[in-house]
Design a protein around this motif. Structure first.
Motif, PDB file in Angstrom:
ATOM      1  N   PRO A   1      -2.884  -6.087  -8.106  1.00 51.51           N
ATOM      2  CA  PRO A   1      -4.015  -6.190  -7.022  1.00 51.51           C
ATOM      3  C   PRO A   1      -3.528  -6.982  -5.911  1.00 51.51           C
ATOM      4  O   PRO A   1      -2.515  -7.634  -5.713  1.00 51.51           O
ATOM      5  N   TYR A   2      -4.359  -6.814  -4.847  1.00 50.58           N
ATOM      6  CA  TYR A   2      -4.219  -7.017  -3.545  1.00 50.58           C
ATOM      7  C   TYR A   2      -5.518  -8.104  -3.276  1.00 50.58           C
ATOM      8  O   TYR A   2      -6.596  -8.048  -3.821  1.00 50.58           O
ATOM      9  N   THR A   3      -5.297  -9.013  -2.271  1.00 55.08           N
ATOM     10  CA  THR A   3      -6.285 -10.040  -2.067  1.00 55.08           C
ATOM     11  C   THR A   3      -7.048  -9.697  -0.596  1.00 55.08           C
ATOM     12  O   THR A   3      -7.979 -10.332  -0.381  1.00 55.08           O
ATOM     13  N   SER A   4      -6.665  -8.725  -0.016  1.00 61.17           N
ATOM     14  CA  SER A   4      -7.042  -8.516   1.272  1.00 61.17           C
ATOM     15  C   SER A   4      -7.744  -7.063   1.275  1.00 61.17           C
ATOM     16  O   SER A   4      -6.729  -6.300   1.322  1.00 61.17           O
ATOM     17  N   ARG A   5      -8.878  -6.799   1.369  1.00 53.93           N
ATOM     18  CA  ARG A   5      -9.372  -5.502   1.293  1.00 53.93           C
ATOM     19  C   ARG A   5      -8.901  -4.810   2.783  1.00 53.93           C
ATOM     20  O   ARG A   5      -8.615  -3.713   2.904  1.00 53.93           O
TER      21      ARG A   5
END
Length: 358
Positions: free
Chosen positions: A131-135
């Motif tokens: 997962p990433y935290t920044s779209r």
């Protein structure tokens, strides 16, 4: 004491500052390695101040500060105060977004588009990264991929006529398929291999284009390739933070205060369970008991626990600081906490001390 007097009397030490309005409401919480210099910078006329900073300053009527021994403590205290007070101007940190994923279909369809999703996609049908935290970072990675390789096709499944973007130089001809589609698939496979840490062909390809553009004095084009290379590498960083945190590491961190004094932190995952100043000449041998006291009860393997939205900011603070070069640290192995391995643990602690003079 009025605001200007408070600013003048601020210490030049690490710490946290709390800006308040005339009602005493905390508007903003910040941290700095040098409190006085940082706070003064807000109130100097400057063209580089963002609109947010300019608005903030007009509403600040009062100021409090909390000194810390080290910059690392200032980072952590800032995070804690933001969680507690949720200041208006710290909105970015107080409302972390959910994790997102980058999904790329496997080769079971003619045109494979890149998708952003909030949930992992089926591994049978998709290569899924995150997962990433920044779209924003993921969007920029997708847009950059399409931009620098001319994959901005208006009708990638058309196969009848060239799209408008082709005439504008943004599309390589995906709308007709054929060689253009083969080129797209090749670059997409390179992107997948890059994100799977399997090879560096994509980075090398972008780097070669950047160097070629620079040799031709096409500096704007070279900058585009450089920026995209940075975006690709930033996708790795977010994953590394999350995986590092999920490993439930036990850490000992040493941060230097001055030539004679340091501060040691014992951390479990993202929790500081012990912190104390010490003199370098005294060594760290006495720390072994504190480590065993605070960590031995959890020496068995902890169950897997995904990183929550709440702790991701704190996880990033710790991970970034470990890689900043501003501290020294060791990741503890559970076996070192056993009495029969006392010598190994002491050797590791003494190694932290010896690095000061390296």
């Amino acid at each position: 004491m009025n605001l200007q007097q408070k600013i003048k009397t601020l210490p030049s030490t690490p710490g946290v500052y709390l800006m308040k309005d005339s009602y005493g409401t905390i508007l903003y919480v910040g941290k700095s390695k040098e409190l006085k210099k940082r706070v003064q910078s807000y109130f100097r006329a400057s063209t580089v101040h963002s609109p947010k900073i300019k608005r903030l300053v007009t509403h600040v009527s009062d100021l409090d500060h909390i000194e810390t021994d080290t910059e690392f403590e200032a980072f952590l205290l800032e995070w804690e105060l933001i969680q507690e007070y949720k200041p208006h101007y710290n909105r970015k940190m107080k409302s972390p977004q959910g994790f997102i994923y980058l999904a790329i279909p496997k080769k079971n369809r003619e045109f494979r588009s890149l998708k952003i999703t909030t949930q992992p996609m089926s591994s049978d049908r998709f290569h899924c990264f995150g997962p990433y935290t920044s779209r924003k970072t993921v969007v920029r990675a997708i847009e950059g991929f399409k931009d620098i390789f001319q994959f901005q096709c208006s009708h990638p499944n058309n196969k009848k006529s060239l799209c408008l973007n082709y005439s504008l130089g943004f599309c390589n001809g995906l709308c007709l398929g054929g060689v253009a589609l083969e080129e797209y698939d090749l670059m997409l496979d390179m992107l997948i291999s890059h994100l799977e840490h399997q090879d560096t062909r994509l980075i090398e390809h972008v780097k070669n284009r950047m160097e070629s553009a620079a040799e031709k004095l096409e500096f704007e084009q070279a900058a585009r390739y450089r920026n995209y290379q940075n975006i690709l590498n930033s996708l790795f960083y977010k994953e590394e933070v999350i995986h590092f945190t999920e490993a439930n590491h036990k850490l000992v961190i040493v941060e230097e205060i001055d030539e004679e004094t340091g501060k040691v932190f014992i951390i479990k995952r993202t929790y500081v369970v012990y912190a104390e100043k010490f003199a370098f000449e005294d060594g760290l041998e006495s720390l072994r008991g504190k480590i065993v006291e605070h960590l031995s009860s959890s020496s068995t393997n902890a169950p897997f626990q995904a990183v929550t939205k709440f702790e991701i900011d704190k996880a990033q603070i710790i991970y970034s600081y470990l890689n900043s070069g501003n501290c020294r640290f060791v990741i503890l192995e559970d076996a070192w906490l056993e009495e029969e391995n006392e010598r190994i643990l002491l050797e590791q602690l003494n190694e932290l001390k010896s690095q000061k003079n390296a």
